[in-house]
Design an enzyme around this catalytic site. Structure first.
Site, PDB file in Angstrom:
ATOM      1  CD  GLU A  52      29.724  42.631  41.400  1.00 31.19           C
ATOM      2  OE1 GLU A  52      30.459  42.863  40.434  1.00 31.19           O
ATOM      3  OE2 GLU A  52      29.364  41.474  41.713  1.00 31.19           O
ATOM      4  CG  ASN A  99      33.000  36.813  40.791  1.00 30.27           C
ATOM      5  OD1 ASN A  99      34.117  37.229  41.102  1.00 30.27           O
ATOM      6  ND2 ASN A  99      32.183  36.239  41.653  1.00 30.27           N
ATOM      7  CG  HIS A 150      28.909  39.450  44.854  1.00 32.47           C
ATOM      8  ND1 HIS A 150      29.690  39.531  43.729  1.00 32.47           N
ATOM      9  CD2 HIS A 150      29.423  38.439  45.585  1.00 32.47           C
ATOM     10  CE1 HIS A 150      30.629  38.609  43.789  1.00 32.47           C
ATOM     11  NE2 HIS A 150      30.494  37.937  44.905  1.00 32.47           N
ATOM     12  CB  SER A 171      29.997  34.926  44.040  1.00 30.04           C
ATOM     13  OG  SER A 171      30.250  33.592  44.359  1.00 30.04           O
TER      14      SER A 171
END
Ligand code: 3HC
Length: 287
Positions: free
Chosen positions: A154, A192, A142, A121
């Site tokens: 992702e 994120n 991800h 991440s």
């Protein structure tokens, strides 16, 4: 799918890895899960069994489907057992040196055309791939916590990711019943990059506004429509994971909002890691 994926490997069976392995077996893929110690592998197996079993208890799955799903899972401590995997998802500790060692070993263990995906991440997928003889086989996948419940994956295109590898990872995520998106190897990818500074703001507000975690959570659930409050969410993600991801983002982007709030750093140092350690913003029952 660009290439056929029949057998999947998951390396690292912590919260994320166990969740990813659960998703794979539920979607019908033979899955080999690897942990460094047998006890950790067994713990992950029990976790998966528990959550798949809950679906039967709740009438969402029949007992036969549960047994078939669990029968697709094999656990090992030996990376060599991943030899027959067409795609491996790495979900190990977020440390570049650890990942480099692991990817080198993986490249030696799997077939020449097997895809190596990382669930990182916070690290650069390009950098993780850089130690391989064939970095074009590496892609980011991800997942979000809890992996069995969160739809997004992702799919991260690193500098050298081959087109067919990228497309296969994308299609594979869709076959898992997920909602993949295409993104690039930029800090924090998409979610994120947005969520980490937002959660950091939430934690800073605790001190600035002098409110309790309970009231902060209530505020964001009932005033902003979040499915769970920020303190609950950081406890779920893991304080250490969140601090590490914040530091990585701050390192790359140098925006003050990215830096982990001192309160979280102190909690991480004290071993208050959230759900997994039994204490974070809240006390958690670990049974
Ligand atoms: N793994 C597997 N299954 C799980 C689980 C887990 N961790 N947690 C719950 N389940 C199963 C359980 O069987 C549960 O039923 P049970 O409690 O009766 O046994 C079932 O799923 C339903 O659980 P909930 O009732 O808790 O489900 P909700 O409808 O309340 O939704 C949620 C839960 C989807 C987690 C929702 O609260 C949500 O969307 N929260 C926000 C989560 C989020 O934002 N995650 C992203 C974090 S950021 C991240 O992951 C990035 C990383 O890089 C840091």
């Amino acid at each position: 799918m660009e290439r056929e994926v029949r057998r999947v490997g998951v390396v690292g069976l912590g919260t994320m890895g166990a969740g990813i392995a659960q998703v794979c077996v539920e979607a019908g893929f033979e899955t080999v899960g690897r942990e460094v110690e047998a006890e950790l592998a067994e713990r992950a197996g029990a976790r998966i069994e528990h959550f798949v079993g809950r679906k039967v208890e709740k009438g969402q799955l029949d007992a036969q489907a549960r047994d078939q799903a669990l029968g697709r899972l094999s656990l090992t401590t030996d990376l060599g057992d991943l030899a027959g995997c067409d795609l491996v998802v790495e979900a190990a500790f977020e440390d570049l040196a650890v990942k480099h060692d692991l990817f080198r070993e993986l490249e030696a263990a799997v077939a020449g055309d097997a895809i190596l995906a990382t669930n990182t991440s916070a690290l650069s997928v390009t950098q993780i791939a850089s130690v391989l003889e064939r970095p074009e086989r590496v892609v980011g996948m991800h997942f979000f916590n809890p992996a069995p419940l969160m739809k997004l994956v992702e799919i991260v295109r690193a500098e050298r990711t081959a087109e067919d590898v990228f497309d296969t990872a994308y299609d594979f995520a869709a076959l898992l019943g997920k909602e993949p998106i295409r993104c690039n190897d930029t800090p924090g990818f998409v979610v994120n990059r947005i969520l980490i500074p937002l959660l950091n703001d939430c934690v800073r507000v605790l001190d600035e506004a002098g409110v309790s975690p309970e009231d902060l959570d209530k505020a964001m659930r009932h005033g902003a429509g979040w499915p769970m409050g920020p303190a609950t969410l950081v406890d779920l993600v893991g304080i250490d994971i969140h601090v590490h991801a914040s530091e990585a983002l701050y390192d790359k982007l140098r925006e003050p909002r990215m830096a982990p709030p001192p309160r979280l750093v102190r909690m991480a140092q004290a071993g208050k890691l959230g759900e997994k350690s039994g204490e974070g913003f809240y006390l958690h029952n670990r049974d």
